[in-house]
Design a protein around this motif. Sequence first.
Motif, mmCIF file in Angstrom:
data_model
loop_
_atom_site.group_PDB
_atom_site.id
_atom_site.type_symbol
_atom_site.label_atom_id
_atom_site.label_comp_id
_atom_site.label_asym_id
_atom_site.label_seq_id
_atom_site.Cartn_x
_atom_site.Cartn_y
_atom_site.Cartn_z
ATOM 1 N N MET A 95 0.966 1.088 0.030
ATOM 2 C CA MET A 95 1.291 0.797 -1.356
ATOM 3 C C MET A 95 0.821 -0.600 -1.718
ATOM 4 O O MET A 95 1.058 -1.562 -0.979
ATOM 5 N N LYS A 96 0.184 -0.713 -2.870
ATOM 6 C CA LYS A 96 -0.247 -2.014 -3.377
ATOM 7 C C LYS A 96 0.831 -2.550 -4.327
ATOM 8 O O LYS A 96 1.360 -1.806 -5.158
ATOM 9 N N ILE A 97 1.131 -3.829 -4.166
ATOM 10 C CA ILE A 97 2.174 -4.465 -4.971
ATOM 11 C C ILE A 97 1.540 -5.517 -5.864
ATOM 12 O O ILE A 97 0.726 -6.336 -5.409
ATOM 13 N N TYR A 98 1.925 -5.510 -7.135
ATOM 14 C CA TYR A 98 1.407 -6.460 -8.113
ATOM 15 C C TYR A 98 2.597 -7.193 -8.733
ATOM 16 O O TYR A 98 3.569 -6.557 -9.142
ATOM 17 N N GLU A 122 -3.196 8.802 -9.190
ATOM 18 C CA GLU A 122 -2.463 7.858 -8.353
ATOM 19 C C GLU A 122 -1.124 7.543 -9.010
ATOM 20 O O GLU A 122 -1.024 7.474 -10.236
ATOM 21 N N THR A 123 -0.104 7.375 -8.181
ATOM 22 C CA THR A 123 1.238 7.095 -8.699
ATOM 23 C C THR A 123 1.419 5.604 -8.952
ATOM 24 O O THR A 123 1.001 4.758 -8.154
ATOM 25 N N VAL A 124 2.052 5.310 -10.069
ATOM 26 C CA VAL A 124 2.322 3.924 -10.466
ATOM 27 C C VAL A 124 3.775 3.822 -10.896
ATOM 28 O O VAL A 124 4.228 4.578 -11.762
ATOM 29 N N SER A 165 7.535 1.892 -0.785
ATOM 30 C CA SER A 165 6.333 2.018 0.024
ATOM 31 C C SER A 165 6.467 3.156 1.023
ATOM 32 O O SER A 165 5.520 3.932 1.245
ATOM 33 N N GLN A 166 7.646 3.282 1.614
ATOM 34 C CA GLN A 166 7.872 4.331 2.606
ATOM 35 C C GLN A 166 7.871 5.726 1.985
ATOM 36 O O GLN A 166 7.690 6.713 2.694
ATOM 37 N N LEU A 167 8.053 5.802 0.670
ATOM 38 C CA LEU A 167 8.035 7.094 -0.014
ATOM 39 C C LEU A 167 6.625 7.496 -0.423
ATOM 40 O O LEU A 167 6.431 8.577 -0.991
ATOM 41 N N GLY A 168 5.652 6.645 -0.162
ATOM 42 C CA GLY A 168 4.269 7.007 -0.436
ATOM 43 C C GLY A 168 3.763 6.664 -1.826
ATOM 44 O O GLY A 168 2.722 7.170 -2.251
#
Length: 316
Positions: free
Chosen positions: A1-4, A47-49, A82-85
């Motif tokens: 997972m990318k974090i912004y 993609e999920t956001v 993140s662990q949920l994808g």
Amino acid sequence: MKIYNSLEDFTPVANAVVTIGTFDGVHIGHRKIIARIEELAEASGGETVILTFFPHPRMILHPEDENIKLITTIDEKAQLLSQLGVDHLIITPFSRDFSNQSAEAYIRDVLVNKIGTKKIVIGYDHRFGKDRKGGLQDLLAHAPLYAFEVIEIPEQDINDVAISSTRIRKALLDGDIEIANECLGYPFFITGSVIRGDQLGRTLGYPTANLMVGEQYKLIPSDGIYAVKVKVEGQQHNGMAYIGHRPTVNGMTRNIEVNIFDFSADIYNKELRMEFLHFVRADIKFASLDELVVQLGKDKQDVQALLVIDSPQFNT
């Protein structure tokens, strides 16, 4: 997972499937919503956001309310998501200026231009924009103009989310750890740094690691003794935790301590994670330290017996 850490850091992605919320606790109700956006993203090659906010909006809009406590810190929430994808997590700094956008500006500038939303999964009661005037109907009205699809979360699911959040907070404050964990779908945990205490526990035969939780908004369970699992330096251990003011010695501060079983390593200044599995008893003022020591012996036996049960393991 990318974090912004802001919308400005995010570059729109193709076929963004978006949902918005605080997701405090990332509990079983939230996970139904996340599963839905993942299903939609997979079906559309998108993609999920997730768009979330920090500080929590209530902290900014109601700064006078010092009782706002959250189940997860922002870092804990990010780890769980993140662990949920989830593909992308945008943590938007919430401010009064942000809250004062018009509903139309929010849809155009945030959802469309900044995120590139193609599908948005949202509840009937989601509010946004100045004075929280924007909602589901505004999204539906603007969807044809900006070429995105609105998927409404059923009312029952939204109610489940709200009920779960409220129930979890109440359960933690009441010491009902089993109920909280059932609603979360994983064991409630806290994270902090091990600090040096006055070593009273060591003199009593029960040395403890004293935990400092840096985020004041983190909800801490009610005072008492707990059966816990501790993760430190990559290893997991059983332990007996204490939360309280140490009334037997007229303590002045609220402490979070844990006696880690069969453990003697120096972990000062190390990060420690503590997973709460069972509430053992409430905090009590004893007539003497000798009485306290006797009770601690009984507590340890109770904790060890509880931890023999097939308790859930760390999954965070």
